[in-house]
Design a protein around this motif. Structure first.
Motif, PDB file in Angstrom:
ATOM      1  N   ALA A 129      11.796  -1.004  10.512  1.00 19.74           N
ATOM      2  CA  ALA A 129      10.529  -0.301  10.283  1.00 19.74           C
ATOM      3  C   ALA A 129       9.588  -1.149   9.428  1.00 19.74           C
ATOM      4  N   PHE A 130      10.144  -1.732   8.376  1.00 24.20           N
ATOM      5  CA  PHE A 130       9.343  -2.548   7.455  1.00 24.20           C
ATOM      6  C   PHE A 130       8.706  -3.731   8.198  1.00 24.20           C
ATOM      7  N   GLU A 131       9.520  -4.422   8.991  1.00 21.62           N
ATOM      8  CA  GLU A 131       9.012  -5.588   9.725  1.00 21.62           C
ATOM      9  C   GLU A 131       8.002  -5.169  10.797  1.00 21.62           C
ATOM     10  N   THR A 132       8.324  -4.082  11.492  1.00 26.07           N
ATOM     11  CA  THR A 132       7.440  -3.645  12.572  1.00 26.07           C
ATOM     12  C   THR A 132       6.075  -3.232  12.029  1.00 26.07           C
ATOM     13  N   GLU A 133       6.077  -2.584  10.869  1.00 30.15           N
ATOM     14  CA  GLU A 133       4.796  -2.158  10.292  1.00 30.15           C
ATOM     15  C   GLU A 133       3.935  -3.368   9.908  1.00 30.15           C
ATOM     16  N   ILE A 134       4.578  -4.406   9.406  1.00 28.09           N
ATOM     17  CA  ILE A 134       3.809  -5.608   9.068  1.00 28.09           C
ATOM     18  C   ILE A 134       3.288  -6.260  10.354  1.00 28.09           C
ATOM     19  N   HIS A 135       4.114  -6.259  11.371  1.00 32.85           N
ATOM     20  CA  HIS A 135       3.657  -6.765  12.682  1.00 32.85           C
ATOM     21  C   HIS A 135       2.436  -5.961  13.150  1.00 32.85           C
ATOM     22  N   ASN A 136       2.519  -4.637  13.022  1.00 32.48           N
ATOM     23  CA  ASN A 136       1.397  -3.791  13.450  1.00 32.48           C
ATOM     24  C   ASN A 136       0.128  -4.098  12.655  1.00 32.48           C
ATOM     25  N   THR A 137       0.291  -4.327  11.342  1.00 38.29           N
ATOM     26  CA  THR A 137      -0.863  -4.697  10.510  1.00 38.29           C
ATOM     27  C   THR A 137      -1.472  -6.008  11.015  1.00 38.29           C
ATOM     28  N   ILE A 138      -0.606  -6.950  11.329  1.00 40.20           N
ATOM     29  CA  ILE A 138      -1.070  -8.266  11.785  1.00 40.20           C
ATOM     30  C   ILE A 138      -1.836  -8.131  13.105  1.00 40.20           C
ATOM     31  N   PHE A 187      19.751   4.582   2.782  1.00 35.38           N
ATOM     32  CA  PHE A 187      19.785   3.684   1.615  1.00 35.38           C
ATOM     33  C   PHE A 187      18.484   3.707   0.842  1.00 35.38           C
ATOM     34  N   ILE A 188      17.422   4.185   1.485  1.00 32.11           N
ATOM     35  CA  ILE A 188      16.136   4.216   0.794  1.00 32.11           C
ATOM     36  C   ILE A 188      15.389   5.504   1.135  1.00 32.11           C
ATOM     37  N   VAL A 189      14.629   5.998   0.145  1.00 33.68           N
ATOM     38  CA  VAL A 189      13.649   7.041   0.418  1.00 33.68           C
ATOM     39  C   VAL A 189      12.311   6.314   0.463  1.00 33.68           C
ATOM     40  N   ARG A 190      11.682   6.300   1.623  1.00 35.73           N
ATOM     41  CA  ARG A 190      10.421   5.551   1.727  1.00 35.73           C
ATOM     42  C   ARG A 190       9.327   6.252   0.935  1.00 35.73           C
ATOM     43  N   PRO A 191       8.651   5.504   0.050  1.00 34.68           N
ATOM     44  CA  PRO A 191       7.654   6.151  -0.802  1.00 34.68           C
ATOM     45  C   PRO A 191       6.491   6.746  -0.015  1.00 34.68           C
ATOM     46  N   LYS A 192       6.149   6.152   1.114  1.00 35.93           N
ATOM     47  CA  LYS A 192       4.928   6.635   1.772  1.00 35.93           C
ATOM     48  C   LYS A 192       5.113   7.955   2.486  1.00 35.93           C
ATOM     49  N   ASN A 193       6.352   8.240   2.931  1.00 38.57           N
ATOM     50  CA  ASN A 193       6.526   9.497   3.671  1.00 38.57           C
ATOM     51  C   ASN A 193       7.834  10.222   3.355  1.00 38.57           C
ATOM     52  N   SER A 253      -5.737 -14.161   3.892  1.00 37.91           N
ATOM     53  CA  SER A 253      -5.379 -12.819   4.336  1.00 37.91           C
ATOM     54  C   SER A 253      -4.114 -12.332   3.645  1.00 37.91           C
ATOM     55  N   LYS A 254      -3.929 -11.008   3.722  1.00 33.71           N
ATOM     56  CA  LYS A 254      -2.856 -10.345   2.986  1.00 33.71           C
ATOM     57  C   LYS A 254      -2.033  -9.457   3.920  1.00 33.71           C
ATOM     58  N   PRO A 255      -1.098 -10.051   4.643  1.00 36.69           N
ATOM     59  CA  PRO A 255      -0.329  -9.252   5.617  1.00 36.69           C
ATOM     60  C   PRO A 255       0.504  -8.132   4.981  1.00 36.69           C
ATOM     61  N   LEU A 256       0.808  -8.239   3.692  1.00 35.43           N
ATOM     62  CA  LEU A 256       1.632  -7.198   3.050  1.00 35.43           C
ATOM     63  C   LEU A 256       0.771  -6.126   2.377  1.00 35.43           C
ATOM     64  N   LYS A 257      -0.488  -6.093   2.758  1.00 41.59           N
ATOM     65  CA  LYS A 257      -1.436  -5.183   2.106  1.00 41.59           C
ATOM     66  C   LYS A 257      -0.959  -3.733   2.061  1.00 41.59           C
ATOM     67  N   TYR A 258      -0.279  -3.281   3.105  1.00 37.20           N
ATOM     68  CA  TYR A 258       0.152  -1.876   3.131  1.00 37.20           C
ATOM     69  C   TYR A 258       1.624  -1.703   2.774  1.00 37.20           C
ATOM     70  N   ALA A 259       2.241  -2.776   2.296  1.00 38.45           N
ATOM     71  CA  ALA A 259       3.673  -2.692   1.975  1.00 38.45           C
ATOM     72  C   ALA A 259       3.864  -2.335   0.502  1.00 38.45           C
ATOM     73  N   LEU A 294      -0.651   4.208  -1.481  1.00 46.36           N
ATOM     74  CA  LEU A 294      -1.398   3.965  -0.239  1.00 46.36           C
ATOM     75  C   LEU A 294      -2.681   4.778  -0.208  1.00 46.36           C
ATOM     76  N   ASP A 295      -2.647   5.960  -0.829  1.00 51.46           N
ATOM     77  CA  ASP A 295      -3.860   6.782  -0.879  1.00 51.46           C
ATOM     78  C   ASP A 295      -4.966   6.069  -1.653  1.00 51.46           C
ATOM     79  N   VAL A 296      -4.591   5.412  -2.752  1.00 49.73           N
ATOM     80  CA  VAL A 296      -5.591   4.665  -3.534  1.00 49.73           C
ATOM     81  C   VAL A 296      -6.117   3.493  -2.708  1.00 49.73           C
TER      82      VAL A 296
END
Lengths: 111, 419
Positions: free
Chosen positions: B33-42, B15-21, B207-213, B261-263
């Motif tokens: 994946a989206f939720e887990t990545e935010i958990h990992n950031t936290i 349903f989606i092409v993820r922009p980062k990869n 803080s900004k938990p969605l920083k990498y989203a 994300l590169d920026v």
């Protein structure tokens, strides 16, 4: 002829706008449209045709650049065809089918 | 064309092409994946401590709504034991904030979180509608920004909460990195990339938990989860410069989706090159410079606009002129051990010694401030005197963040040289 009768029947689809784009289209989220199934050149109606069609026929606001830039959907506007990212479907080249649902979502607005 | 299948489960339609990869995922795998990545950031950044009370800065827009929803999910899934509260600011903008606040009220019910609304009218005696009536549509973002920062802090303090999370996403940060790069504001660039900002102007952590989203993923997550969010543009003067940066970022994303994300990563790398005493805020236990007034990153104010066509160049030129006026107030950053050419050539610009911020209390409102009178009170004084374009003395401490001053159109800046 098969193709002629198809074209006369038209191609019913549903187009939806959200994320602020609805403001450009009479502030109405959902639009039921009937497109010709072939474009002027006899090609099957595709997304490129739809985007042009929306600008020419459905947009009620003069700010076309909020939706289209350089003849394509403005970067930052997401397009979902039957709930799937249009990048999966060939973007502009995707040939519309009967009862397709196309959703345009702007990500450009404040959050 | 056969439907493309999910790269992870292989059984559902993508349903989606993820922009980062460029990974193609189905709804369920994407959500996880989206939720887990935010958990990992936290977890990676130790954003929370168990039992902490956290206020979610909630505007009713997509970012803060997704943040609230994801934090609720993760809090339950991973037993963070957080006590989550929605904190909204009512700037007093009819036809904009009153509608979005209705969304936040529904969110409070949907997520079973208490909601606190702090109004500019009660806090300052002025709604933004009244401010704009008085000062016009230009430059009012400055007022709104200064007021909002303090309002969020005061709202949190009133609830006895010392941690505010905001919905800033990767696109917002990339945009701010570009803006600060383009105006040569490395200290602000450094602060904006930091996932946690502490400021001596406040004992409240941000803080900004969605920083990498990615914004794209936030919107698709909200769409898929049918989250109730509000979209509209602030009706007052959009910032032309931010709009251009945003357009640039989105155009880059179209060509090279990983660019965002590169920026952000480049911003983080550049931030590491900025001396601690200049960048302030980001690092604990260092001499910290004040981060007062405008939030380090403005994406959350809703003025991040996409419309940036007509008159943009004119606006830009005007802004550049303003910057020239503020030039005397500018500060050069000489990186350690390197000669900074600009210093040599341009005698107008004296490298200034930076001071440790002396924090005290605002003599008017009692709020923490590096100055006798805090910025909000200074702005209020101007408003109350019916004479908003007053002169404001800008001290060296603030000179590392010239943005505020530059934005204040027509203001004459008097740099105070401290030795």
């Amino acid at each position: 002829m098969d193709t002629d009768s198809k074209s006369a029947q038209g191609l019913p689809i549903v187009v939806e706008f959200s994320g602020g784009l609805e403001l450009l289209f009479s502030n109405q989220r959902k639009h039921k449209l009937s497109l010709p199934s072939r474009d002027g050149k006899g090609h099957a109606t595709n997304m490129a045709y739809l985007v042009r069609y929306l600008c020419d026929n459905l947009m009620s606001d003069a700010r076309q650049d909020m939706f289209v830039v350089d003849d394509t959907v403005r970067p930052g506007v997401l397009v979902l065809i039957n709930d799937a990212d249009w990048e999966l479907e060939g973007e502009h080249q995707y040939e519309l089918k009967k009862n397709d649902n196309v959703l345009f979502v702007s990500t450009l607005h404040g959050g | 064309m056969a439907p493309k299948m999910c790269a992870l489960c292989g059984t559902s339609r993508a349903f989606i092409v993820r922009p980062k990869n460029q990974q193609k995922l189905c709804k369920e795998c994407f959500t996880t994946a989206f939720e887990t990545e935010i958990h990992n950031t936290i977890i990676a950044n130790s954003l929370f401590v168990p039992g902490e009370r956290v206020a979610i800065g909630a505007s009713g827009g997509k970012d803060s709504t997704v943040l609230a929803s994801v934090l609720k999910t993760l809090n339950e899934r991973y037993s963070y034991r957080l006590n989550l509260v929605l904190l909204s600011i009512d700037e007093g903008i009819k036809g904009y904030r009153d509608d979005s606040l209705e969304t936040v009220k529904r969110n409070a019910v949907q997520y079973q979180m208490p909601l606190e609304i702090v109004g500019y009218d009660k806090l300052y005696g002025w709604t933004m509608d009244q401010v704009v009536d008085q000062i016009g549509k230009k430059g009012n973002c400055t007022y709104c920004g200064v007021f909002r920062r303090q309002a969020l802090d005061r709202g949190a303090a009133g609830l006895g909460i010392r941690h505010v999370v905001t919905g800033h996403n990767a696109d917002d940060i990339a945009e701010t990195v570009m803006m600060n790069l383009l105006r040569g504001d490395l200290p602000r660039l450094a602060r904006a990339t930091s996932i946690v900002t502490a400021s001596p102007a406040s004992d409240i952590k941000r803080s900004k938990p969605l920083k990498y989203a990615y914004e794209k993923e936030i919107v698709l997550y909200a769409h898929h989860k049918r989250l109730d969010y509000f979209t509209t543009e602030c009706i007052y003067s959009p910032e032309a410069f931010r709009g251009s940066a945003r357009t640039l970022i989105k155009s880059l994303e179209r060509i090279r989706p990983s660019a965002i994300l590169d920026v952000v990563r480049s911003g983080e790398d550049m931030a590491r090159l900025v001396p601690d005493e200049v960048s302030g805020g980001a690092r604990p236990n260092k001499d910290i410079l004040v981060v007062e007034g405008e939030a380090e990153i403005g994406g959350g104010c809703g003025s991040a606009n996409g419309r940036s066509s007509g008159g943009e160049m004119a606006d830009m030129e005007k802004q550049l002129l303003d910057i020239e006026h503020a030039q005397g107030n500018e500060i050069d950053i000489a990186l350690r051990g390197q000669k900074h050419d600009r210093n040599c050539r341009n005698t107008n610009r004296m490298p200034k010694k930076l001071h440790k911020q002396q924090m005290g209390k605002c003599k008017r409102c009692g709020y923490l401030s590096s100055q006798d009178i805090c910025k909000a009170c200074m702005l209020l004084e101007g408003l109350n005197k019916n004479k908003p374009k007053q002169q404001i003395e800008v001290s060296v401490e603030e000179a590392d963040s010239p943005t505020l001053t530059r934005r204040m159109e027509g203001l004459k800046v008097i740099p105070v040289h401290q030795t």
